[in-house]
Design an enzyme around this catalytic site. Structure first.
Site, mmCIF file in Angstrom:
data_model
loop_
_atom_site.group_PDB
_atom_site.id
_atom_site.type_symbol
_atom_site.label_atom_id
_atom_site.label_comp_id
_atom_site.label_asym_id
_atom_site.label_seq_id
_atom_site.Cartn_x
_atom_site.Cartn_y
_atom_site.Cartn_z
ATOM 1 N N CYS A 1 -2.032 -3.644 -1.502
ATOM 2 C CA CYS A 1 -1.146 -3.787 -2.586
ATOM 3 C C CYS A 1 0.248 -4.082 -2.312
ATOM 4 O O CYS A 1 0.866 -3.921 -3.228
ATOM 5 C CB CYS A 1 -1.333 -2.199 -3.069
ATOM 6 S SG CYS A 1 -2.957 -1.792 -3.281
ATOM 7 N N HIS B 1 6.494 2.212 -6.312
ATOM 8 C CA HIS B 1 5.151 1.864 -6.334
ATOM 9 C C HIS B 1 4.192 2.853 -7.156
ATOM 10 O O HIS B 1 3.513 2.351 -7.866
ATOM 11 C CB HIS B 1 4.752 1.968 -4.954
ATOM 12 C CG HIS B 1 3.449 1.526 -4.554
ATOM 13 N ND1 HIS B 1 2.893 0.295 -4.923
ATOM 14 C CD2 HIS B 1 2.285 2.025 -3.745
ATOM 15 C CE1 HIS B 1 1.943 0.031 -4.494
ATOM 16 N NE2 HIS B 1 1.202 0.943 -4.024
ATOM 17 N N GLU C 1 6.410 8.680 -1.519
ATOM 18 C CA GLU C 1 7.350 7.949 -1.957
ATOM 19 C C GLU C 1 8.497 8.516 -2.209
ATOM 20 O O GLU C 1 9.798 8.079 -2.067
ATOM 21 C CB GLU C 1 6.905 7.275 -3.331
ATOM 22 C CG GLU C 1 7.980 5.909 -3.633
ATOM 23 C CD GLU C 1 7.231 4.993 -4.428
ATOM 24 O OE1 GLU C 1 7.758 3.760 -4.446
ATOM 25 O OE2 GLU C 1 6.011 5.273 -4.763
ATOM 26 N N LYS D 1 3.474 1.125 -13.440
ATOM 27 C CA LYS D 1 1.929 1.173 -13.249
ATOM 28 C C LYS D 1 1.451 2.327 -14.432
ATOM 29 O O LYS D 1 0.080 2.352 -14.471
ATOM 30 C CB LYS D 1 1.461 1.556 -11.976
ATOM 31 C CG LYS D 1 1.755 0.483 -10.928
ATOM 32 C CD LYS D 1 1.050 1.298 -9.319
ATOM 33 C CE LYS D 1 1.134 0.004 -8.379
ATOM 34 N NZ LYS D 1 2.769 -0.016 -7.864
ATOM 35 N N HIS E 1 -2.715 -0.301 -11.685
ATOM 36 C CA HIS E 1 -2.513 -1.089 -10.204
ATOM 37 C C HIS E 1 -2.920 -2.128 -10.315
ATOM 38 O O HIS E 1 -4.217 -2.365 -10.202
ATOM 39 C CB HIS E 1 -2.803 -0.029 -9.247
ATOM 40 C CG HIS E 1 -2.411 -0.165 -7.971
ATOM 41 N ND1 HIS E 1 -1.953 -1.521 -7.496
ATOM 42 C CD2 HIS E 1 -2.198 0.659 -6.832
ATOM 43 C CE1 HIS E 1 -1.416 -1.582 -6.284
ATOM 44 N NE2 HIS E 1 -1.632 -0.235 -5.723
ATOM 45 N N PHE F 1 -2.713 -0.532 1.572
ATOM 46 C CA PHE F 1 -3.807 0.220 2.537
ATOM 47 C C PHE F 1 -3.405 -0.562 3.795
ATOM 48 O O PHE F 1 -3.226 -1.967 3.976
ATOM 49 C CB PHE F 1 -5.266 -0.377 2.064
ATOM 50 C CG PHE F 1 -5.755 0.677 1.127
ATOM 51 C CD1 PHE F 1 -4.915 1.558 0.544
ATOM 52 C CD2 PHE F 1 -6.969 0.573 0.651
ATOM 53 C CE1 PHE F 1 -5.084 2.822 -0.257
ATOM 54 C CE2 PHE F 1 -7.464 1.496 -0.295
ATOM 55 C CZ PHE F 1 -6.672 2.652 -0.771
#
Length: 408
Positions: free
Chosen positions: A161, A300, A311, A332, A337, A396
């Site tokens: 991502c 994010h 975050e 998002k 996403h 990830f």
């Protein structure tokens, strides 16, 4: 020292298939998440996603070539076409000094599944001769380079991502360090598919909320997972003096890039947020950001329990008390996403926010998690004169990225 500016942008998203439409819808708080239409979801645990709507692939690929090209590459070609035309870069730069950096988090998943089924159900002769060049994760970079005769530096980043942001960041340094005068950079993804929905759902990563407008709710106490999206985003990064000499339209200067790894877990972010905090410190230092700057951060903000609070911790660790003065939002909440494309789209959003002095909202979030106590621009867009904008992305594997743009 060479400086790098953004001279063109292009997008295909769940809230618009070009940048002006996308940006207007984001400022209006339009939700692009809805019931999945691309396949039957009767047996699926999750039935919503941020799908691209009313997109005509023949606008960028000849009808005869559609069977040779995966949709993720077609999305990339569409975004690149808009960005290239917006910038006017072609014909102004030596082909050996023009690069292509287009990443994908997964790549040609539909092509992979289709040909796997053909193999096991019909035998090896039914595997398409186009299978490999449709499926591989670098082919969007190659196709864009072929389209625009970009014979310079070429790279396909794959960092889950964080892919889109890493593609742009690596392109930034290539231009800054003199390896290119301009690069077509971004990310693309087309993986809203029964296999990925099942995979992410079974690992408890996706939202189980059935109301599309209440599924992606970053920083909300009731958030329970992310919503999958798809699309592509592309920026033209160009050396400043080159852009100035040809009278190019300049959106913003890309001034800083941070790239770190949590080295903690294959899917979960480090609980203290330190990896992302360090990426932010690196990017903000390279950009020369000061306490006097007025900052927007496109977070994010995945709407997962772990990401949003870690975050928030990272922003505080990186910026100290300044964290409470900046404007933040997660787009998002509107797009879902977009995996490998998300960093590129959110970089474009950061550039437009800086250019127009408008902060897009975080929609759907009603009750903030007590651990998420910053200004997330809830509900409605707001006007604010900005000097700096930034975008953070995580992937990830522990990837952490931060891009910093400055007004020019």
């Amino acid at each position: 020292m060479r400086r790098v500016v953004v001279t063109g942008v292009g997008a295909v998203t769940p809230v618009g298939n070009d940048v002006p439409t996308m940006w207007k819808n984001m400022l209006d708080g339009v939700c692009g998440i809805d019931k999945i239409t691309n396949f039957d979801t009767e047996d699926a645990a999750v039935k919503i996603a941020g799908e691209v709507k009313n997109f005509d692939p023949t606008s960028v690929v000849e009808k005869r070539d559609l069977r040779k090209t995966d949709m993720y590459t077609i999305f990339a070609l569409a975004a690149a076409k808009e960005a290239v035309e917006d910038s006017g870069i072609i014909g102004t730069v030596d082909e050996k000094r023009l690069g292509s950096y287009i990443g994908a988090g997964i790549g040609g998943l539909y092509s992979f599944v289709e040909n796997t089924q053909n193999l096991f159900e019909k035998g090896p002769r039914k595997v398409s001769p186009h299978f490999i060049p449709k499926m591989i994760g670098n082919i969007a970079t190659g196709q864009v380079a072929i389209k625009y005769n970009a014979k310079g530096v070429s790279l396909s980043v794959m960092s889950a991502c964080a892919t889109g942001a890493n593609s742009i960041g690596e392109a930034f340094h290539a231009v800054k360090d003199g390896y290119a005068d301009a690069i077509i950079a971004g990310g693309a993804e087309y993986v809203v598919h029964p296999l990925t929905i099942a995979g992410f759902a079974n690992m408890k990563a996706l939202s189980t909320t059935e109301d599309p407008k209440k599924a992606s709710i970053p920083f909300d106490v009731k958030r329970n997972g992310f919503v999958m999206g798809e699309g592509a985003g592309v920026l033209i990064l160009e050396e400043y003096e080159h852009a100035k000499a040809r009278g190019a339209k300049i959106y913003a200067e890309l001034s800083g890039y941070g790239n770190t790894c949590d080295a903690h877990h294959v899917t979960a972010p480090a609980p203290d947020g330190e990896g992302l905090a360090e990426a932010m410190r690196v990017a903000f230092k390279e950009a020369g950001v000061t306490d006097d700057d007025t900052i927007y951060l496109n977070a994010h903000g995945t709407s997962t329990p772990m990401n949003d609070k870690t975050e928030t911790m990272a922003v505080k660790a990186a910026l100290g008390e300044k964290a409470y003065d900046i404007s933040i939002s997660s787009t998002k909440s509107m797009t879902g996403h977009m995996l490998g494309a998300t960093g590129a789209i959110e970089a474009i959003v950061s550039v437009l926010a800086l250019k127009d002095g408008m902060i897009p909202p975080t929609i759907g979030t009603d009750e903030l998690d007590p651990e998420c106590d910053l200004d997330y621009t809830l509900g409605k867009a707001k006007k604010r004169d900005l000097t700096v904008s930034a975008s953070t992305n995580l992937g990830f594997g522990g990837h952490d990225t931060c891009l910093v743009f400055k007004k020019i």
